[in-house]
Scaffold this motif. Structure first.
Motif, mmCIF file in Angstrom:
data_model
loop_
_atom_site.group_PDB
_atom_site.id
_atom_site.type_symbol
_atom_site.label_atom_id
_atom_site.label_comp_id
_atom_site.label_asym_id
_atom_site.label_seq_id
_atom_site.Cartn_x
_atom_site.Cartn_y
_atom_site.Cartn_z
ATOM 1 N N TYR A 381 -13.755 24.690 -37.760
ATOM 2 C CA TYR A 381 -14.127 23.351 -38.231
ATOM 3 C C TYR A 381 -13.099 22.309 -37.780
ATOM 4 O O TYR A 381 -11.909 22.584 -37.683
ATOM 5 N N THR A 384 -14.444 16.352 -33.625
ATOM 6 C CA THR A 384 -14.979 15.014 -33.903
ATOM 7 C C THR A 384 -16.042 14.582 -32.903
ATOM 8 O O THR A 384 -16.678 13.541 -33.083
ATOM 9 N N ASP A 401 -22.088 21.934 -38.624
ATOM 10 C CA ASP A 401 -21.187 22.552 -39.601
ATOM 11 C C ASP A 401 -19.733 22.505 -39.137
ATOM 12 O O ASP A 401 -18.810 22.501 -39.960
ATOM 13 N N ALA A 404 -16.191 17.342 -38.128
ATOM 14 C CA ALA A 404 -15.369 16.694 -39.152
ATOM 15 C C ALA A 404 -15.980 15.355 -39.562
ATOM 16 O O ALA A 404 -17.040 14.960 -39.075
ATOM 17 N N GLU A 405 -15.297 14.644 -40.444
ATOM 18 C CA GLU A 405 -15.772 13.328 -40.869
ATOM 19 C C GLU A 405 -15.841 12.369 -39.687
ATOM 20 O O GLU A 405 -15.028 12.429 -38.767
ATOM 21 N N ASP A 406 -16.838 11.478 -39.752
ATOM 22 C CA ASP A 406 -17.019 10.417 -38.746
ATOM 23 C C ASP A 406 -17.148 10.981 -37.333
ATOM 24 O O ASP A 406 -16.624 10.412 -36.372
ATOM 25 N N SER A 407 -17.849 12.077 -37.209
ATOM 26 C CA SER A 407 -17.993 12.726 -35.901
ATOM 27 C C SER A 407 -19.351 12.421 -35.287
ATOM 28 O O SER A 407 -20.265 11.896 -35.930
ATOM 29 N N GLY A 427 -24.283 17.421 -45.979
ATOM 30 C CA GLY A 427 -23.014 17.359 -45.261
ATOM 31 C C GLY A 427 -22.994 16.256 -44.220
ATOM 32 O O GLY A 427 -21.965 15.594 -44.010
ATOM 33 N N GLU A 430 -22.429 13.091 -46.292
ATOM 34 C CA GLU A 430 -21.082 13.041 -46.881
ATOM 35 C C GLU A 430 -20.011 12.806 -45.824
ATOM 36 O O GLU A 430 -19.067 12.036 -46.047
ATOM 37 N N ARG A 431 -20.129 13.498 -44.681
ATOM 38 C CA ARG A 431 -19.088 13.420 -43.652
ATOM 39 C C ARG A 431 -19.398 12.380 -42.573
ATOM 40 O O ARG A 431 -18.641 12.219 -41.632
ATOM 41 N N ARG A 432 -20.529 11.688 -42.726
ATOM 42 C CA ARG A 432 -20.944 10.635 -41.793
ATOM 43 C C ARG A 432 -20.985 11.184 -40.360
ATOM 44 O O ARG A 432 -20.359 10.653 -39.445
ATOM 45 N N ILE A 433 -21.760 12.245 -40.200
ATOM 46 C CA ILE A 433 -21.926 12.876 -38.884
ATOM 47 C C ILE A 433 -23.161 12.283 -38.218
ATOM 48 O O ILE A 433 -24.270 12.380 -38.747
#
Length: 535
Positions: A381, A384, A401, A404-407, A427, A430-433
């Motif tokens: 994990y 980005t 999965d 990471a955040e903002d990826s 996810g 939450e992680r703004r993917i």
């Protein structure tokens, strides 16, 4: 130039999963608005196999319904919609050898690269395209109509002039490299579509969301009323809620280039949701959302495009294949500060090929490059920017999965529309993917790649695995379908009898050509030696 013959060798798709090598296909006549192109070389694309499988069910094989005087289509001998046999091949470089008296943009002697997507020519669900509903370049000669290759709205030309300096293989490989470029350059939308249709479900305000960018129509329903809008299409869907079942039903209502924003308001989606990942790639649908209550926050994290960013940790899944090599080379030559690149595959042999081609360039540019066999060393994990070259929904889900955040996750592989996978939308939100997918390229993308070739930033022929004439086409298309080729295959239609010849076997099969390779890589001198063998 020698006289143009009346017949030629050509590849034709005559039905679903039916392809022939026709040694006596007629050479089409040139009308007033048309020009004859002599094909120097044409690449084989995985998209050719999709046309082969789907044939007249392919959206680009259907009839043109707008963008040109429909009566003019009857004047174009290479127009082959529906069940008409068609010549595939949309990655060529050609020479203009004859022009009609009403052609104004091109002249005899021009060397041109073809942009295959003629987007002003609309079909029911796509657009007219060279090598789909118009004969392509897997033949010796092809006639194109200037009304197809010049957009009347803005004068944009879909035949791009190129110099004689690069090899035909280098130019022919621009198109697949341009699809890679296009996946990073495509402009994304971080607001509701102006003048579009907006569907709002549940209790919540969209007043501020629609204040600056105003939809043409707003439809508002409760979650229990989703069935009342079945069969409709919307440019934007805003759902205040967290029901996986409702999300799955609503996702089917997204129109092409539509955006779905899930406003959780503190709730959680109870399970992974089944989403059409193929439409992310082919129809450019997008998903966003927020854990709060303001839908503007969901749209806000959509990036301007999918390009690399400073200090990105980049993973390219399937990096050792032909398209993966292109993504990896683009990353290490991008000049973006602080990036690291991990290229993965399941074959040590293919990964060693990737290392030998891209490794020296990465080292020269001080870009950390890690080569990973994920059958023994799984990715961890924290990436980005993740690009997936493998058309398997489960692998795209795994890429998400790992993110990471903002990826950014680029679902680059062409998974057919209508292919669903299970995705962790909770996810993602939450992680703004941001999960994107793109199909094809624009003229601007091809010009970008051409510039990079001319400036020596990239060499497109690093992705060339083999060459062939017409005799080896069936072996070549099977290698593409079975994913046994180590890269791109270039067809030289004028070479009737040449079988499929990997560059690695050139020494034993064509030593005079092998002598002109540069450490096993293709060169213009090698191409000249190859063409000389036919003479």
């Amino acid at each position: 130039m020698s006289e143009i013959p009346t017949t030629q060798h050509a590849i034709q798709i005559v039905g679903a999963d039916e392809v022939i090598v026709n040694p006596n296909k007629s050479v089409d006549p040139v009308g007033p608005h048309q020009m004859m192109l002599q094909v120097e070389a044409c690449g084989i694309c995985f998209s050719d196999t999709k046309l082969l499988h789907a044939f007249d069910n392919h959206p680009r094989k259907s009839e043109v319904i707008a963008g040109i005087d429909l009566d003019a289509l009857a004047e174009i001998p290479s127009y082959k919609p529906g069940s008409a046999p068609v010549v595939p091949g949309h990655e060529p470089v050609c020479r203009v050898i004859e022009v009609g008296d009403k052609v104004t943009h091109f002249k005899v002697g021009d060397r041109v690269l073809v942009q295959a997507d003629w987007k002003h020519l609309r079909t029911a669900k796509s657009n007219g395209a060279f090598g789909y509903n118009f004969d392509g370049a897997l033949q010796e000669y092809v006639v194109v109509d200037e009304r197809c290759v010049v957009n009347p709205a803005d004068g944009e030309e879909f035949l791009i002039h190129v110099s004689d300096a690069p090899s035909a293989a280098a130019v022919g490989l621009i198109e697949p490299w341009a699809t890679v470029e296009g996946s990073y350059a495509w402009a994304e939308r971080n607001h509701v579509a102006d003048g579009g249709r907006l569907l709002v479900i549940g209790e919540g305000s969209v007043d501020e969301l629609t204040a600056e960018h105003v939809p043409g129509e707003v439809v508002r329903i409760s979650a229990a009323e989703v069935s009342t809008v079945e069969g409709q299409e919307f440019d934007d869907i805003v759902y205040f809620g967290a029901s996986a079942e409702v999300i799955e039903a609503l996702s089917l209502l997204l129109g092409t280039r539509g955006t779905f924003c899930v406003v959780l308001g503190g709730e959680r989606i109870e399970r992974k949701v089944s989403l059409d990942i193929g439409r992310v790639h082919y129809d450019f649908i997008r998903f966003c959302g927020t854990t709060g209550s303001d839908p503007r926050d969901g749209y806000a994290w959509i990036p301007a495009n999918g390009d690399l960013r400073e200090n990105d940790r980049i993973a390219i899944i399937g990096a050792a294949g032909p398209m993966g090599q292109m993504h990896t080379m683009r990353a290490v030559t991008s000049g973006v500060p602080g990036i690291t690149v991990a290229g993965t595959d399941l074959s040590d042999e293919r990964l060693e090929g990737l290392r030998s081609v891209v490794g020296p360039v990465a080292q020269a540019r001080n870009v950390p490059l890690e080569i990973i066999n994920t059958s023994t060393t799984p990715l961890e994990y924290g990436y980005t920017h993740v690009s997936c070259m493998v058309p398997v929904p489960a692998l795209v889900s795994q890429a998400i999965d790992l993110a990471a955040e903002d990826s950014i996750v680029n679902a680059f592989a062409g998974i057919p529309a209508g292919t669903f996978g299970e995705f962790d939308l909770q996810g993602i939100i939450e992680r703004r993917i941001f999960v994107l997918g793109t199909s094809g390229s624009d003229v601007s993308d091809m010009r970008t790649v051409l510039r990079k070739i001319e400036e020596g930033i990239i060499d497109t022929t690093i992705s060339l695995y083999a060459v062939t004439g017409m005799a080896g086409f069936v072996d070549a298309i099977n290698a593409v379908m079975n994913r046994t080729s180590g890269g791109k295959i270039m067809v030289f239609p004028m070479l009737h009898d040449l079988g499929l010849t990997p560059l690695s076997e050139m020494g034993e099969k064509l030593p005079e050509v092998a002598a002109k390779l540069d450490n096993g890589l293709w060169t213009k001198a090698a191409e000249e030696a190859l063409l000389a063998t036919a003479k």
